[in-house]
Write a protein that holds these residues in place. Structure first.
Motif, PDB file in Angstrom:
ATOM      1  N   LEU A 104       0.765  -1.285   0.113  1.00 22.37           N
ATOM      2  CA  LEU A 104      -0.021   0.152  -0.027  1.00 22.37           C
ATOM      3  C   LEU A 104       0.929   1.191  -0.031  1.00 22.37           C
ATOM      4  O   LEU A 104       0.285   2.372  -0.311  1.00 22.37           O
ATOM      5  N   THR A 120       0.801   3.561  -5.711  1.00 21.16           N
ATOM      6  CA  THR A 120      -0.226   3.248  -5.217  1.00 21.16           C
ATOM      7  C   THR A 120      -0.943   4.471  -4.383  1.00 21.16           C
ATOM      8  O   THR A 120      -1.402   4.421  -3.258  1.00 21.16           O
ATOM      9  N   PHE A 157      -4.155   5.646  -2.256  1.00 22.71           N
ATOM     10  CA  PHE A 157      -4.470   5.309  -0.917  1.00 22.71           C
ATOM     11  C   PHE A 157      -3.699   5.976   0.240  1.00 22.71           C
ATOM     12  O   PHE A 157      -3.626   5.454   1.129  1.00 22.71           O
ATOM     13  N   CYS A 200      -1.914   0.768 -11.348  1.00 26.71           N
ATOM     14  CA  CYS A 200      -1.440   1.370 -10.232  1.00 26.71           C
ATOM     15  C   CYS A 200      -2.021   3.017 -10.658  1.00 26.71           C
ATOM     16  O   CYS A 200      -2.195   3.390 -11.615  1.00 26.71           O
ATOM     17  N   LEU A 219      -8.249  -1.848  -3.227  1.00 23.39           N
ATOM     18  CA  LEU A 219      -7.757  -0.599  -3.982  1.00 23.39           C
ATOM     19  C   LEU A 219      -8.837  -0.228  -5.232  1.00 23.39           C
ATOM     20  O   LEU A 219      -8.910   0.775  -5.610  1.00 23.39           O
TER      21      LEU A 219
END
Length: 590
Positions: A21, A26, A29, A395, A475
């Motif tokens: 994460l 990414t 998030f 991503c 995600l």
């Protein structure tokens, strides 16, 4: 990605959940990161309390497993063996091993082992320390799926027996010439030790120890030249040649699985080993001159006991090429043309394997459970690899550009969690059958009743695959991709995906008390899902996570208590009861 798609979701400050994460790609998030790694100052005290729950799990200093440790018994061969359970219990544990792990990781020839076990009961002095180490490892793994009644009369828990057998395996291995004169039995023992580490039944150590152990196993297999054609060894018997082929396929499978879990590379670059012969185990016969093959191997289209491993051997080169490309820190990103080709080839090979394994006679009713287990295991391998292949194209820095990859990731994540659910439901059904059964232990060569083997052992072996699938769904929900990718892809709605996520987390909760790694994984996934819940609801993230923390704490404390009670008081329960299925998997409805 390098580590990300190939690693399990374990929630420690330096664990793969955080690396997944926190990956720079990414970024969608990023608001959750201070809570996932426990760095937010208001959240950190509660986060540390959660990690402190690890004290509820027994832990032994076993960092060097399987090469030594502190033993809980006098260091005398006969005294160790005297501590083993009675023959009828041993028979059931060995049968449990052959009905489970041997179906996916072929290492031990059943008929030969039956002769060796018979010799053990007559005079155990006939058996070497390396055989006793292998025997102990098989018993430790057999405990993980044996019917609860098998150990009920011994007065000891499954966990106690597992620890004892693992200690015994180390004891005997340490007294064998595993370094100076290794044999196929040595290699089998070390492969079983790697499986035990992947099952999280070895107390102590971390993921890096699995990498080191598998590195040793791999180098030993190369030193013994299992990667070469057996025709290069003209004095080798056909039986030994076939055993080497089978073990070599399993060594490759284990090395691939470790690479997937840890983000490392698969080691083998040059090999010319033949695949196993398409024969049944009964085609070998024992004579005064040893085991001989009395039948020609079957044509490629004929189903045999070897069909699964032959199909696995055909898949391994493609799987390993993909994982090495994904995990390489130096190779350039996979080009779209190559990615599409690998995706298509993997799906086609899986489809071919499924069509072959379900044909009669091997696909008949008496083998159906075994075949279904093998097929679902192949599906896990393929879909986990597909997640790794497509991750780089979904991503944050590329979000919205590659809808095919977004769809593929969701399809593979759903497929993995369908498998998780199927294994859970089968385990629940079989747990009920076990409680109702009071029959005596079967003979070693007699198959256990199919209802006696729940698939919880396979769920534990593949638990990190399901954890990664859960993270991908989290995600995908965060990105809000569903409306764009579900058209024509057979994917659930966003509401359906949320239901799948809740159910899968519930299944993780049911296994949270099994080991420290299971607990860490459950904590990491729960915190990640809690962050998503907060973003969706608009509630303060800290408030949401404090509520989640209370649920985690209550779950782990209660489940540890329930597990200990079940192991010490319930005569027909070798492990904690699985919870009811709260969602009925209706989340897959559109």
């Amino acid at each position: 990605m390098s580590v990300v798609a190939a690693a399990p979701s374990v929630a420690t400050p330096s664990g793969p959940t955080e690396r997944f994460l926190a990956d720079k790609r990414t970024l969608q998030f990023k608001e959750a990161w201070p809570y996932i790694d426990g760095s937010d100052p208001q959240w950190r005290p509660r986060y540390q309390q959660l990690l402190g729950l690890e004290a509820l799990f027994p832990s032994l200093p076993n960092n060097n497993f399987p090469f030594g440790g502190t033993f809980s018994f006098p260091q005398n061969r006969n005294q160790v063996l005297e501590g083993f359970p009675p023959p009828q219990v041993v028979s059931t544990l060995i049968q449990s091993y052959f009905s489970t792990f041997e179906s996916t990781h072929r290492l031990v020839y059943r008929q030969e082992f039956a002769d060796e076990l018979n010799a053990f009961w007559i005079n155990n002095a006939q058996l070497s320390e390396e055989w006793l180490a292998q025997f102990s490892m098989m018993l430790a793994l057999g405990c993980q799926a044996a019917p609860g009644r098998a150990l009920a009369s011994t007065g000891r828990t499954v966990e106690d027996w597992t620890d004892m057998f693992l200690d015994a395996a180390q004891f005997f291995l340490g007294r064998s010439p595993y370094f100076a004169a290794p044999t196929l039995t040595t290699l089998r023992t070390l492969c079983l030790a790697a499986i035990a580490r992947m099952m999280e039944i070895v107390k102590g150590g971390d993921m890096s120890h699995l990498v080191v152990l598998m590195g040793y196993v791999s180098r030993l297999a190369l030193t013994m030249e299992l990667h070469r054609k057996t025709s290069l060894f003209p004095d080798m018997s056909p039986f030994e040649a076939e055993m080497r082929k089978r073990i070599w396929v399993t060594v490759q499978l284990l090395d691939l699985d470790v690479a997937m879990r840890t983000g490392t590379s698969y080691l083998y670059r040059e090999q010319d080993a033949d695949i196993p012969l398409n024969i049944n185990d009964t085609d070998f016969h024992r004579t005064e001159h040893g085991w001989i093959l009395q039948a020609r191997w079957a044509a490629p289209g004929v189903l045999t006991d070897s069909s699964f491993q032959i199909k696995l051997a055909g898949l391994l080169p493609l799987l390993t090429n993909a994982i090495n490309a994904v995990n390489s820190p130096t190779r350039p990103p996979i080009e779209q043309e190559k990615l599409r080709a690998w995706d298509s080839q993997l799906r086609q090979k899986l489809q071919d394997a499924e069509s072959v394994l379900t044909k009669p006679p091997y696909g008949q009713a008496d083998n159906l459970d075994r075949v279904n287990t093998q097929i679902s295991f192949l599906r896990v391998l393929v879909h986990r690899t597909l997640l790794g292949l497509h991750y780089g194209y979904i991503c944050a820095l590329r979000a919205g550009q590659f809808r095919d990859s977004s769809m593929s990731v969701m399809q593979s994540s759903i497929a993995l969690l369908r498998t998780q659910h199927t294994w859970h439901m089968q385990s629940r059904s079989m747990a009920g059958s076990n409680r109702a059964s009071t029959s005596s232990a079967p003979g070693f060569l007699e198959p256990l009743e199919q209802t006696a083997i729940p698939l919880s052992w396979l769920s534990d072996l593949c638990h990190d695959d399901f954890g990664v699938a859960i993270l991908h769904i989290i995600l995908t929900i965060r990105r809000g991709d569903f409306d764009a990718i579900k058209q024509g892809g057979g994917l659930p709605s966003r509401t359906g995906a949320s239901a799948i996520l809740r159910q899968s987390l519930e299944l993780k909760r049911a296994r949270a008390s099994r080991s420290i790694p299971h607990f860490r994984e459950y904590v990491g996934l729960s915190i990640s899902a809690g962050c998503l819940q907060s973003i969706d609801s608009g509630e303060p993230m800290l408030q949401t996570l404090l509520e989640i923390a209370g649920q985690i704490e209550q779950t782990v404390i209660q489940s540890r208590q329930d597990l200990l009670w079940a192991q010490t008081n319930n005569p027909f329960s070798g492990q904690a009861e699985l919870p009811p299925d709260p969602f009925g998997f209706v989340g897959f409805a559109q």
